[in-house]
Design an enzyme around this catalytic site. Structure first.
Site, PDB file in Angstrom:
ATOM      1  N   ARG A   1       0.829  -1.215   0.000  1.00  0.00           N
ATOM      2  CA  ARG A   1       0.000   0.000   0.000  1.00  0.00           C
ATOM      3  C   ARG A   1       0.859   1.258   0.000  1.00  0.00           C
ATOM      4  O   ARG A   1       0.504   2.259  -0.631  1.00  0.00           O
ATOM      5  CB  ARG A   1      -0.933  -0.023   1.210  1.00  0.00           C
ATOM      6  CG  ARG A   1      -2.053  -1.081   1.062  1.00  0.00           C
ATOM      7  CD  ARG A   1      -2.605  -1.466   2.410  1.00  0.00           C
ATOM      8  NE  ARG A   1      -3.794  -2.298   2.348  1.00  0.00           N
ATOM      9  CZ  ARG A   1      -3.794  -3.634   2.211  1.00  0.00           C
ATOM     10  NH1 ARG A   1      -2.653  -4.283   2.091  1.00  0.00           N
ATOM     11  NH2 ARG A   1      -4.930  -4.304   2.200  1.00  0.00           N
TER      12      ARG A   1
ATOM     13  N   GLN B   1      -8.478  -7.316   0.659  1.00  0.00           N
ATOM     14  CA  GLN B   1      -8.018  -7.019  -0.699  1.00  0.00           C
ATOM     15  C   GLN B   1      -9.149  -6.422  -1.528  1.00  0.00           C
ATOM     16  O   GLN B   1      -8.946  -5.468  -2.275  1.00  0.00           O
ATOM     17  CB  GLN B   1      -7.482  -8.288  -1.363  1.00  0.00           C
ATOM     18  CG  GLN B   1      -6.192  -8.780  -0.715  1.00  0.00           C
ATOM     19  CD  GLN B   1      -5.687 -10.071  -1.318  1.00  0.00           C
ATOM     20  OE1 GLN B   1      -6.334 -10.665  -2.176  1.00  0.00           O
ATOM     21  NE2 GLN B   1      -4.530 -10.514  -0.864  1.00  0.00           N
TER      22      GLN B   1
ATOM     23  N   ASP C   1      -3.857 -15.486   7.629  1.00  0.00           N
ATOM     24  CA  ASP C   1      -2.568 -15.910   7.071  1.00  0.00           C
ATOM     25  C   ASP C   1      -1.764 -16.768   8.052  1.00  0.00           C
ATOM     26  O   ASP C   1      -0.757 -17.366   7.669  1.00  0.00           O
ATOM     27  CB  ASP C   1      -1.727 -14.684   6.676  1.00  0.00           C
ATOM     28  CG  ASP C   1      -2.334 -13.969   5.477  1.00  0.00           C
ATOM     29  OD1 ASP C   1      -3.101 -14.600   4.729  1.00  0.00           O
ATOM     30  OD2 ASP C   1      -2.046 -12.764   5.304  1.00  0.00           O
TER      31      ASP C   1
ATOM     32  N   ARG D   1      -4.816 -24.070   0.933  1.00  0.00           N
ATOM     33  CA  ARG D   1      -4.150 -24.268   2.229  1.00  0.00           C
ATOM     34  C   ARG D   1      -4.877 -25.269   3.114  1.00  0.00           C
ATOM     35  O   ARG D   1      -4.285 -25.760   4.084  1.00  0.00           O
ATOM     36  CB  ARG D   1      -3.981 -22.926   2.960  1.00  0.00           C
ATOM     37  CG  ARG D   1      -2.859 -22.105   2.386  1.00  0.00           C
ATOM     38  CD  ARG D   1      -2.455 -20.929   3.254  1.00  0.00           C
ATOM     39  NE  ARG D   1      -1.398 -20.197   2.578  1.00  0.00           N
ATOM     40  CZ  ARG D   1      -1.210 -18.891   2.659  1.00  0.00           C
ATOM     41  NH1 ARG D   1      -2.001 -18.156   3.420  1.00  0.00           N
ATOM     42  NH2 ARG D   1      -0.222 -18.315   1.997  1.00  0.00           N
TER      43      ARG D   1
END
Ligand code: S3P
Length: 424
Positions: free
Chosen positions: A27, A167, A305, A336
């Protein structure tokens, strides 16, 4: 492909610093590209994802200087890129960039690696198209990268996120800077707030509620930025220190803002001995006896995450840890859910997947973890989680595809060496 073998059962001790936060780094570069004056960014992530974003803003017309110290100075400019932009492995890079360029009067093609070309882009295409953007993609659905974005005048939007995704929120907010009229994004679960925080610091008019943000279009005047350490990278060392015997390790200067520190709360509920210094951003973790906990769908976005490394903690714990609402994990750098199940099988932990719920039954202590060979599947976080599992267990873990760590943490192997072997 590079493989490493990690022999285990050693303490994690001392102090270390992790790379600059990846989300903030992306960003900082993109917002600086919109400004007019030179903007100095210190502590930028040195991972490949962020290098790609730096090259992307340069390709779009910003001037970028990289000093020997690593400090990057960006002088804004958006005139359009001559060639397709390759964002590598970065979902954040491609999705935010789509929002950034959508309202400019030029055409941009955004692409990435094989993993990016499989990941869903319809989630950003839907709101951006509603704002008036023109985006075409590949595949039957027309929503896979590469994406071609023809700049168009945009209008403000009121949008409720169908998935909890910072996002998507950020792509809309970046596009909204150049739209006609204000835009509001509603979330059902709060996600990381870097875009709102950083745009507000750049003088953009914003109003933030608990689960909504309204942005008025306008000029951006980005300040210099010092990027704090990445909590998602700190999590690897924190779990290492909590699970390995005789450990006491401090990760310094970590970002502690909204929706990023969820892993600390999860680990503390599991019985982890962790102290957080809110002023300095230091996180100290010591060997602990861990037990299972429930991670609800509401809290998952705050540690999304960190699930691969929390799964390692759960594998070493006594009892069962349940993660609810795991569907988003199937569309990360790899699936994942499948990757974590593979890792847990090698570790000898129980793993049950039922719809969007993952239940992990631990072996009780790190020394009882199994070992063997794990393939990173090209996913940086899977590579690092497997390496930490090897480091805290008794056997020797081979991690194939270890080079994936370069995506976000090129110095991971060096820090792994530095962080163990000295008894406190
Ligand atoms: C990120 C948001 C999250 C996260 C990713 C970084 C960001 O993705 O998994 O690593 O910087 O906005 P989603 O927004 O898709 O959940």
């Amino acid at each position: 492909m590079t493989a490493i073998s990690v022999g285990g059962n050693r303490p994690f001790t001392g102090c270390l610093r992790v790379p600059g936060d990846k989300s903030i780094s992306h960003r900082a570069l993109m917002i600086a590209a919109l400004g007019r004056r030179p903007c100095a960014i210190k502590g930028l992530s040195d991972g490949d994802d962020v290098v790609r974003t730096r090259l992307a803003v340069e390709a779009l017309g910003a001037r970028v200087e990289v000093a020997e110290s690593g400090e990057v100075t960006v002088t804004g400019g958006m005139s359009g890129a001559r060639n397709p932009i390759d964002l590598g492995n970065s979902g954040t890079g491609i999705r935010l960039m789509a929002g950034l360029v959508a309202g400019f009067d030029f055409t941009t093609t955004l692409d990435g690696d094989a993993s990016i070309r499989q990941r869903p882009m319809d989630r950003i295409m839907a709101p951006l198209t509603e704002m008036g953007a023109s985006i075409t993609g590949r595949g039957d659905s027309g929503s896979l990268a590469p994406l071609t974005i023809e700049g168009r005048p945009l209008r403000g939007i009121e949008y409720t996120l169908p998935v909890a995704s910072a996002q998507v929120k950020s792509a809309v907010l970046l596009a909204a800077l150049r739209a006609e009229g204000p835009s509001t994004v509603h979330e059902t679960v709060p996600t990381r707030a870097h875009t709102e925080e950083m745009l507000a610091a750049a003088g953009v008019r914003l109003e933030r509620g608990d689960c909504s943000v309204t942005l008025w279009p306008g000029e951006v005047d980005p300040p210099d930025v010092e990027v704090p350490g990445d909590p998602s990278q700190a999590a690897f060392w924190v779990v290492g220190a909590c699970t390995a015997p005789n450990s006491d390790l401090t990760v310094e200067n970590v970002y502690l803002g909204p929706a990023r520190g969820g892993f600390v709360e999860v680990l503390q509920r599991m019985g982890a001995d962790i102290t957080v210094d809110e002023d300095s951003g230091d996180i100290e973790a010591r060997s602990s006896e861990l037990r299972g906990t429930l991670v609800t769908a509401q809290e998952l976005p705050g540690c999304i995450d960190e699930v691969p490394i929390l799964a390692v903690a759960a594998a070493a714990a006594e009892g069962t840890t349940v993660f609810e609402g795991i569907d988003e994990l199937r569309v990360k750098e790899t699936d994942r859910v499948a990757a974590v199940a593979e890792l847990l099988a090698v570790l000898g932990a129980g793993c049950q997947i039922d719809g969007d719920t993952l239940a992990i039954t631990g072996v009780g202590r790190a020394e009882a973890l199994g070992s063997g060979t794990v393939d990173s599947r090209g996913d940086h976080r899977m590579a690092m989680a497997a390496a930490i599992a090897g480091a805290v267990g008794n056997g020797s873990m081979t991690v194939e595809g270890f080079e994936a760590t370069h995506t976000s943490y090129p110095g991971f192997a060096r820090d792994l060496d530095a962080s163990w072997g000295r008894t406190p």
